[in-house]
Design a protein around this motif. Structure first.
Motif, PDB file in Angstrom:
ATOM      1  N   HIS A   1      -9.384   0.745   4.726  1.00 13.60           N
ATOM      2  CA  HIS A   1      -8.138   1.015   5.462  1.00 13.60           C
ATOM      3  C   HIS A   1      -8.449   1.944   6.630  1.00 13.60           C
TER       4      HIS A   1
ATOM      5  N   GLU B   1      -6.934   4.363   7.821  1.00 15.23           N
ATOM      6  CA  GLU B   1      -6.720   5.799   7.565  1.00 15.23           C
ATOM      7  C   GLU B   1      -7.957   6.416   6.933  1.00 15.23           C
TER       8      GLU B   1
ATOM      9  N   LEU C   1      -0.098  -7.065   4.425  1.00 13.22           N
ATOM     10  CA  LEU C   1      -0.349  -5.798   3.745  1.00 13.22           C
ATOM     11  C   LEU C   1       0.702  -4.844   4.311  1.00 13.22           C
ATOM     12  N   VAL C   2       1.506  -4.311   3.410  1.00  9.28           N
ATOM     13  CA  VAL C   2       2.698  -3.562   3.822  1.00  9.28           C
ATOM     14  C   VAL C   2       2.577  -2.113   3.370  1.00  9.28           C
ATOM     15  N   GLY C   3       2.786  -1.181   4.284  1.00  9.64           N
ATOM     16  CA  GLY C   3       2.769   0.233   3.923  1.00  9.64           C
ATOM     17  C   GLY C   3       4.177   0.728   3.645  1.00  9.64           C
ATOM     18  N   GLY C   4       4.793   1.349   4.644  1.00  6.36           N
ATOM     19  CA  GLY C   4       6.102   1.982   4.480  1.00  6.36           C
ATOM     20  C   GLY C   4       7.147   1.125   3.775  1.00  6.36           C
TER      21      GLY C   4
ATOM     22  N   LYS D   1       0.008   4.233  -0.316  1.00  2.00           N
ATOM     23  CA  LYS D   1      -0.695   5.399   0.257  1.00  2.00           C
ATOM     24  C   LYS D   1      -0.488   6.627  -0.641  1.00  2.00           C
TER      25      LYS D   1
ATOM     26  N   ALA E   1      -0.322  -0.381  15.253  1.00  2.00           N
ATOM     27  CA  ALA E   1       0.897  -0.925  14.636  1.00  2.00           C
ATOM     28  C   ALA E   1       1.186  -0.293  13.271  1.00  2.00           C
ATOM     29  N   ILE E   2       0.219   0.463  12.744  1.00  2.00           N
ATOM     30  CA  ILE E   2       0.392   0.992  11.385  1.00  2.00           C
ATOM     31  C   ILE E   2       1.301   2.213  11.400  1.00  2.00           C
ATOM     32  N   GLY E   3       2.424   2.090  10.701  1.00  2.00           N
ATOM     33  CA  GLY E   3       3.345   3.213  10.536  1.00  2.00           C
ATOM     34  C   GLY E   3       4.034   3.650  11.820  1.00  2.00           C
TER      35      GLY E   3
ATOM     36  N   GLY F   1      -1.092  -6.674   8.773  1.00  2.00           N
ATOM     37  CA  GLY F   1      -0.489  -5.402   8.381  1.00  2.00           C
ATOM     38  C   GLY F   1      -0.203  -4.558   9.602  1.00  2.00           C
ATOM     39  N   GLY F   2       0.915  -3.858   9.574  1.00  2.00           N
ATOM     40  CA  GLY F   2       1.296  -2.985  10.684  1.00  2.00           C
ATOM     41  C   GLY F   2       2.781  -3.123  10.962  1.00  2.00           C
ATOM     42  N   SER F   3       3.566  -2.205  10.377  1.00  2.00           N
ATOM     43  CA  SER F   3       5.022  -2.165  10.602  1.00  2.00           C
ATOM     44  C   SER F   3       5.740  -3.467  10.228  1.00  2.00           C
ATOM     45  N   VAL F   4       5.245  -4.135   9.186  1.00  2.00           N
ATOM     46  CA  VAL F   4       5.966  -5.321   8.687  1.00  2.00           C
ATOM     47  C   VAL F   4       7.220  -4.834   7.959  1.00  2.00           C
TER      48      VAL F   4
ATOM     49  N   ASN G   1       0.863  -1.190   0.000  1.00  2.00           N
ATOM     50  CA  ASN G   1       0.000   0.000   0.000  1.00  2.00           C
ATOM     51  C   ASN G   1       0.899   1.239   0.000  1.00  2.00           C
TER      52      ASN G   1
ATOM     53  N   GLU H   1      -5.197  -5.261  10.463  1.00  2.00           N
ATOM     54  CA  GLU H   1      -4.195  -4.220  10.666  1.00  2.00           C
ATOM     55  C   GLU H   1      -4.494  -3.453  11.956  1.00  2.00           C
TER      56      GLU H   1
HETATM   57  C1  PEP Z   1      -0.749   0.007   6.016  1.00  2.00           C
HETATM   58  O1  PEP Z   1      -0.949   1.206   6.003  1.00  2.00           O
HETATM   59  O2  PEP Z   1      -1.524  -0.764   5.437  1.00  2.00           O
HETATM   60  C2  PEP Z   1       0.411  -0.463   6.765  1.00  2.00           C
HETATM   61  C3  PEP Z   1       0.407  -1.687   7.192  1.00  2.00           C
HETATM   62  O3  PEP Z   1       1.420   0.459   6.995  1.00  2.00           O
HETATM   63  P1  PEP Z   1       2.875   0.164   7.638  1.00  2.00           P
HETATM   64  O4  PEP Z   1       3.388  -1.112   7.013  1.00  2.00           O
HETATM   65  O5  PEP Z   1       3.691   1.345   7.237  1.00  2.00           O
HETATM   66  O6  PEP Z   1       2.674   0.030   9.093  1.00  2.00           O
END
Ligand code: PEP
Length: 250
Positions: free
Chosen positions: A95, A97, A232-235, A12, A171-173, A211-214, A10, A167
């Motif tokens: 999501h 957010e 599900l991976v963000g950053g 974003k 833990a997200i970001g 998902g969350g800081s993976v 993701n 998620e």
């Molecule tokens: C996300 O926003 O879906 C997410 C998991 O972000 P992050 O990996 O950066 O925590």
């Protein structure tokens, strides 16, 4: 039936054409686990750009959102038929957010999910609790309520095109990844809820992502858990280490 490992990226509201080209080239040149299904979600503005630059058959492109109405007077929204027009087969929905910043309710997310599924778009449907909810010991109940709102609007056969992403918002970001035990506990509860409230088949076949800081360091351990079917991976999806996360089952 074994569930195929799934990794979503993701992006974003990040990236310019130059940045996205570098991310896509990194994936094009990488040795990716051919058993992993990979879906990357750039900002809507760049969906076609990313699709045109991608040359990996195991990687698909997803939108980050889609509306619950056909084309028309809905300023700022994008429609399922527009995604289809670009050959986009996936979207993220729900999501945290969007739920929190834009006030999307469980019911609204469920109605968008139903609309996307009815119009040929598969959905990465997100759920997860806040820090306060976890501290109050209400995580499972909270996630079950989110699931119930979805299950009310979609049919049993719709679930084959849904991937659930658990998620936790805390833990997200944040760099605060859930422990493998915390994640597995909620994933198992989601699967059990699906078994009791939808069907055994749906429970067995639905992929449940964490998902969350993976990142490259924590993904291998999390991927070993019985009910964690991917991420599900963000950053980290914006960085070269995304390849290691995709390959975390190898
Ligand atoms: C996300 O926003 O879906 C997410 C998991 O972000 P992050 O990996 O950066 O925590």
């Amino acid at each position: 039936m074994a569930r195929q490992f799934f990794v979503g990226g993701n992006f974003k509201m990040n990236g310019t054409q130059k940045d996205l080209k570098a991310i896509v080239e990194n994936l094009n040149n990488a040795q990716l686990d051919s058993n992993a299904e990979v879906v990357i979600a750039p900002p809507a503005l760049y969906l076609d750009f990313v699709k045109q630059n991608l040359n990996k058959s195991t990687v698909e492109v997803a939108a980050q959102n889609v509306f619950n109405k056909p084309n028309g007077a809905f300023t700022g929204e994008i429609s399922a038929s527009q995604l289809q027009d670009l050959g986009i087969k996936w979207t993220i929905l729900g999501h945290s957010e969007r739920r929190n910043e834009l006030g999307e309710s469980d019911e609204f997310v469920a109605s968008k999910t139903k609309y996307a599924l009815d119009n040929g778009i598969s959905v990465i449907w997100c759920c997860g609790e806040s820090k306060d909810t976890r501290q109050a010991g209400e995580t499972i109940k909270f996630v079950e309520n989110q699931l119930a709102a979805l299950a009310k609007q979609i049919s049993e056969s719709d679930w084959k095109n849904v991937v659930v992403a658990y998620e936790p918002i805390w833990a997200i970001g944040t760099g605060l990844v859930a422990t493998k035990e915390q994640a597995q506990e909620v994933h198992a509860a989601i699967r059990s809820w699906l078994k009791q409230n939808v069907s055994d088949k749906v429970a067995q076949e639905t992929r449940i992502l964490y998902g969350g800081s993976v990142n490259a360091k924590n993904c291998k351990d999390l991927a070993k858990e019985e009910d964690i079917d991917g991420f599900l991976v963000g950053g980290a999806s914006l960085k070269p280490e995304f390849v290691e996360i995709i390959n975390s089952k190898q």
